[in-house]
Scaffold this motif. Structure first.
Motif, mmCIF file in Angstrom:
data_model
loop_
_atom_site.group_PDB
_atom_site.id
_atom_site.type_symbol
_atom_site.label_atom_id
_atom_site.label_comp_id
_atom_site.label_asym_id
_atom_site.label_seq_id
_atom_site.Cartn_x
_atom_site.Cartn_y
_atom_site.Cartn_z
ATOM 1 N N ALA A 185 11.988 -33.948 -7.316
ATOM 2 C CA ALA A 185 12.702 -35.193 -7.059
ATOM 3 C C ALA A 185 11.868 -36.200 -6.274
ATOM 4 C CB ALA A 185 13.987 -34.896 -6.284
ATOM 5 N N ALA A 186 12.270 -37.456 -6.411
ATOM 6 C CA ALA A 186 11.837 -38.484 -5.473
ATOM 7 C C ALA A 186 12.636 -38.338 -4.189
ATOM 8 C CB ALA A 186 12.056 -39.876 -6.068
ATOM 9 N N SER A 187 12.063 -38.789 -3.070
ATOM 10 C CA SER A 187 12.772 -38.671 -1.791
ATOM 11 C C SER A 187 12.723 -39.977 -1.030
ATOM 12 C CB SER A 187 12.167 -37.547 -0.942
ATOM 13 O OG SER A 187 10.836 -37.861 -0.579
ATOM 14 N N GLY A 188 13.728 -40.167 -0.184
ATOM 15 C CA GLY A 188 13.772 -41.318 0.704
ATOM 16 C C GLY A 188 14.496 -40.936 1.984
ATOM 17 N N ALA A 189 14.265 -41.701 3.049
ATOM 18 C CA ALA A 189 14.846 -41.399 4.362
ATOM 19 C C ALA A 189 15.777 -42.529 4.788
ATOM 20 C CB ALA A 189 13.743 -41.211 5.399
ATOM 21 N N LEU A 190 17.023 -42.167 5.105
ATOM 22 C CA LEU A 190 18.016 -43.125 5.600
ATOM 23 C C LEU A 190 18.252 -42.858 7.079
ATOM 24 C CD1 LEU A 190 20.203 -45.312 4.767
ATOM 25 C CD2 LEU A 190 21.803 -43.379 4.636
ATOM 26 N N GLU A 191 18.154 -43.900 7.895
ATOM 27 C CA GLU A 191 18.440 -43.793 9.326
ATOM 28 C C GLU A 191 19.496 -44.826 9.692
ATOM 29 O OE1 GLU A 191 14.938 -44.062 11.689
ATOM 30 O OE2 GLU A 191 13.886 -42.460 10.605
ATOM 31 N N VAL A 192 20.544 -44.378 10.400
ATOM 32 C CA VAL A 192 21.678 -45.245 10.721
ATOM 33 C C VAL A 192 22.018 -45.102 12.197
ATOM 34 C CG1 VAL A 192 24.093 -45.789 10.220
ATOM 35 C CG2 VAL A 192 22.587 -44.976 8.378
#
Length: 397
Positions: A185-192
């Protein structure tokens, strides 16, 4: 002598190197002790060595005895921030660092391939680039090495690229597995960060509580997946970190969480981060709260070239037998920065089972209890070398 039999003769040395590396795991882009040991293992092979400028990488070029193309073989070297509890007698000597993903086997296996090919250099119609890479585990080491010129290290652009990854579970020891097209998979990082106003837990109406809104965001992101994206082009979102407050009767100012986002097509990878941000901002607004949201794409999907996959599968069946190869029905949701190389070079990535027991019950990669059977090192090294030899022969016509 065949590459496979010669690799078997190297097994003792490769196991010793792997276990030495396992004792001294290093995390991130800077692995000075690992680099030192790999350089010592490559000494005397007559390779052209280039060390990374901004990371502890090693690019080693083997010049073949005849003109021809260039094949790249890759092994990643970094460890994970995990405290080992595997019980191995050669366990990590450093608290908080462990080769829990098998990169020590990748490194030793690539050293083995370099030794096998160096012994045959006069017969090689072309060059081989050995890519010893730090920083795969979230540091984009492959991207840094590409920026520093690994794909043109031989003086011309690489024609084909191959790599393999060991598995502590999923596959029986010695079994190879891959698939054409999307492999990982492709990956990404979400920060909230949800921003409220703290107060007394007994009087939430006098404060602006960020925790319920943050919790709503976590569940709404899962609903977003099922109601926004095609089930046949899947998305996975996991919130792996959530922090808020200090005591049960205190409403905090902020609540913070982080998530990993996985997808399999460029179209979805381009949309999923933006949509996740919209969900979080909308919920914050509905609750009258502030919010800081950031999304960073990490690695693209790892995609095997169809012809390169067929070449790898045929080579494994020929060298090891058809019973040692599995064509995977589906991709996996892990991600891998070798995808950076495969975006630019036709090639393939594959898995090698290194489970010392039952793959159905064994701790998997990234577990502090993960164990890898290093007897697979010889076959891994032999396959990498075989792929280089056969591909160079095809390029030479």
């Amino acid at each position: 002598m065949t590459l496979r039999s010669d690799a078997a003769a190297l097994l003792g040395d490769l196991v010793a190197l792997r276990r030495d590396l396992h004792r001294i795991p290093e995390v991130s882009l800077h692995l000075p002790r690992t680099q030192e040991r790999v350089l010592a293992a490559l000494d005397g092979l007559g390779l052209e060595l280039t060390l990374g400028k901004n990371l502890s990488s090693i690019t080693a070029v083997l010049r073949g005895g005849k003109p021809g193309g260039t094949v790249l073989l890759r092994g990643d070297m970094d460890a994970l921030p995990v405290t080992e509890t595997s019980g191995e007698e050669f366990s990590s000597t450093l608290d908080g660092a462990m080769h829990a993903c098998g990169h020590d086997l990748h490194t030793a296996g690539l050293v083995g391939a370099a030794r096998l090919l160096a012994a045959r250099r006069q017969d090689l119609p072309g060059d081989v680039v050995f890519m010893f890479q730090p920083g795969e585990e979230g540091w984009d080491g492959a991207g840094h090495m590409i920026e520093e010129g690994v794909l043109t290290a031989s003086g011309k652009h690489v024609d084909a690229a191959y790599g393999l990854h060991v598995s502590a579970a999923s596959y029986a020891k010695g079994r190879f597995a891959a698939r054409p097209g999307t492999l990982m998979a492709a990956s990404g990082a979400l920060e909230v960060r949800v921003k409220g106003e703290g107060g007394h837990g007994s009087s939430p109406h006098d404060a602006r509580d960020p925790i319920p809104a943050a919790c709503e965001m976590v569940t709404a992101l899962q609903t977003m997946v099922t109601r926004t994206f095609d089930v046949f082009d899947p998305v996975v979102i996991t919130v792996g970190s959530f922090h808020a407050g200090t005591r049960r009767n205190i409403i905090p100012d902020d609540a913070v969480f982080e998530a990993t986002l996985r997808s399999f097509s460029p179209e979805v990878a381009a949309r999923v981060g933006e949509r996740a941000e919209q969900v979080c901002r909308g919920i914050a607004q509905a609750h009258g709260l502030g919010v800081e949201v950031s999304y960073e794409p990490e690695y693209p999907a790892t995609v095997n070239d169809a012809d390169a996959y067929a070449f790898v599968a045929d080579t494994i069946r020929d060298v090891f037998g058809a019973d040692r190869f599995t064509e995977m029905a589906d991709p996996i949701t892990g991600s891998e920065d070798f995808s950076r190389v495969l975006e630019r070079v036709p090639g393939a990535y594959l898995f090698l089972g290194a489970c010392p027991g039952d793959p159905e019950t064994a701790p998997d990669n990234h577990s502090p209890r993960a164990r890898f059977d290093d007897s697979v090192l010889a076959d891994g090294a032999a396959l990498l070398a075989e792929l280089a030899v056969r591909r160079l022969a095809l390029l030479a016509g």
